[in-house]
Design an enzyme around this catalytic site. Sequence first.
Site, PDB file in Angstrom:
ATOM      1  N   SER A   1       0.840  -1.186   0.000  1.00  0.00           N
ATOM      2  CA  SER A   1       0.000   0.000   0.000  1.00  0.00           C
ATOM      3  C   SER A   1       0.889   1.256   0.000  1.00  0.00           C
ATOM      4  O   SER A   1       1.728   1.402  -0.893  1.00  0.00           O
ATOM      5  CB  SER A   1      -0.955  -0.046   1.193  1.00  0.00           C
ATOM      6  OG  SER A   1      -1.975   0.904   1.065  1.00  0.00           O
TER       7      SER A   1
ATOM      8  N   ASP B   1      -8.618  -4.907  -6.071  1.00  0.00           N
ATOM      9  CA  ASP B   1      -8.146  -4.105  -4.939  1.00  0.00           C
ATOM     10  C   ASP B   1      -8.971  -2.827  -4.833  1.00  0.00           C
ATOM     11  O   ASP B   1      -8.998  -2.028  -5.771  1.00  0.00           O
ATOM     12  CB  ASP B   1      -6.666  -3.763  -5.148  1.00  0.00           C
ATOM     13  CG  ASP B   1      -6.023  -3.107  -3.939  1.00  0.00           C
ATOM     14  OD1 ASP B   1      -6.723  -2.435  -3.160  1.00  0.00           O
ATOM     15  OD2 ASP B   1      -4.799  -3.256  -3.787  1.00  0.00           O
TER      16      ASP B   1
ATOM     17  N   HIS C   1      -6.900  -6.175  -0.686  1.00  0.00           N
ATOM     18  CA  HIS C   1      -5.793  -5.226  -0.630  1.00  0.00           C
ATOM     19  C   HIS C   1      -4.613  -5.924   0.038  1.00  0.00           C
ATOM     20  O   HIS C   1      -4.666  -6.263   1.215  1.00  0.00           O
ATOM     21  CB  HIS C   1      -6.244  -4.001   0.181  1.00  0.00           C
ATOM     22  CG  HIS C   1      -5.264  -2.875   0.210  1.00  0.00           C
ATOM     23  ND1 HIS C   1      -4.789  -2.265  -0.927  1.00  0.00           N
ATOM     24  CD2 HIS C   1      -4.672  -2.236   1.253  1.00  0.00           C
ATOM     25  CE1 HIS C   1      -3.957  -1.292  -0.584  1.00  0.00           C
ATOM     26  NE2 HIS C   1      -3.867  -1.253   0.730  1.00  0.00           N
TER      27      HIS C   1
END
Length: 529
Positions: A240, A468, A498
Amino acid sequence: MHTVVRGAGAFGLAALLLTAATGCQGDGSSAAEPAPTSAAVGAGTGTGAATGAAAQQLDWHACSAPISAQGSGTAPAADDWQCATLKAPLDHGKPDGATIDLALIRSRAKDEEHRIGSLLFNFGGPGASGVATLPALAASYSSLNSRYDLVSFDPRGVGASAGVTCLDDRAMDAATAADSTPETPEAVKALDADNAGFAAACEHNSGAVLPYVDTESAARDLDLMRQVLGDQKLSYFGISYGTQLGGVYAHLFPQQVGRMVLDSVVDPTKDPQQSALGQAQGFQLALGDFMKACAAQAGTACPTGAGGDDGTAKVEALVQKLAQSPLPTKQGRQLTENLAVTGIAAALYSQETWPALATGLTEAMELGTGDTLLQLADALNGRDAQGHYTNLNAANRAINCVDARQRYSDQDVQQQLPQFRAVSPVFGSFTAWGLTACTGWPVPGRAAHPDVSAPGAAPVLVVGTTGDPATPVEGARTMAEQLGAGVGVTVTLQGEGHGGYNTGNPCLKQTVDAYLLDGTVPANGTTCG
């Protein structure tokens, strides 16, 4: 208050639930008691030697239980985990000046004879505590722990690393519950006042560190860690927001890149408005996938019915109802519109939490209670069962606002609202109004977008997942292009959630492990089903 900011939502609700155990000032609320910056920022050394790699030897010792800024829970097992503190310059441009302490954690390689070195992790946010998160997710990385020391850290401004402090717990409860999608001029003024109050509290409590929690400074911290840990090259796993940190590191230190994995990638070419729009679209897509799966499994018992437009309308109706009439919970707190949308978004980070989302929507739509959605929102907001918050929200805003120079007015948002609502009837307004979070921030932003070009760097594995919600898969392709020819190598997971590696997909896990453990670079464009 908007937790979902700049396409880098907190990584994996499973991790957040483990670390969390399970705005701003309203009437009667107040800013947090100041954590004097002198406690987090050390005096200058006069020589810079104390923060240099050659002068530092880490004192590894048994870890303590997490502090509240990191999360709740017990101390990790002493047989498996060690903690240490690294000194870094507050301002890397002034190595002789003030210093800060950076909290580190590690699990030694199990096969010492074939040890490769250290593998550093950043789990995103920005604002996630690596010291709290790595032990919670360690089982996912057991194959890598065979030959790597698994190492993570609280980035500057996060957790125990000069953590940014803004509001106290009571004020955070008010901030996370407050209306963040204003429909009237009075509501717009209230949101602006909340943003101003949050910024003022951050400046009051953490003003000395706010200019220095940027991603470039964190990348320079990474290189200091690499040197002090004794590694010739940096081996790194970023997830991320951690992909943005890794990309910036590769740009600054291309010759020091060893084996680097960037998973669930923040698009480095998009400005905050473009990122927010993409994220609204990503969460709407994930909601649609959830509703389709729910209908297939539960039929008429699914709270969103057959899904599609009708399912979206059901969720919209719930959110609009909550704006006027919040739902009660067993905690005694109310489930507001903002908390409900936060809870829905939280559950979309992983397929593992889709059943909880179905339960939460059923409770809210049919039983008139908000318990499960509130628990999901609390996990994403970093609130534990005792009502204590990590500094995730404070660090998230501080890092985003010092990284990005764009500042958006109420008029800017109102002009963009139709586009946001068109791509996401449920999440569009929330992500759009989140753009005002940095307006009036006491520290100017540094750049329009991060530079991640890394000519001459070793191949970097760039992983994207088609479903995602927080970092759409297109960001992985763009990151690979921006890293440069021969550097960015894309691997696409056709799936949901994710954080691709942590889904346990055998193909992706084998591909990443072969790269990190054996140096086997997959073909660019590899796809795992």
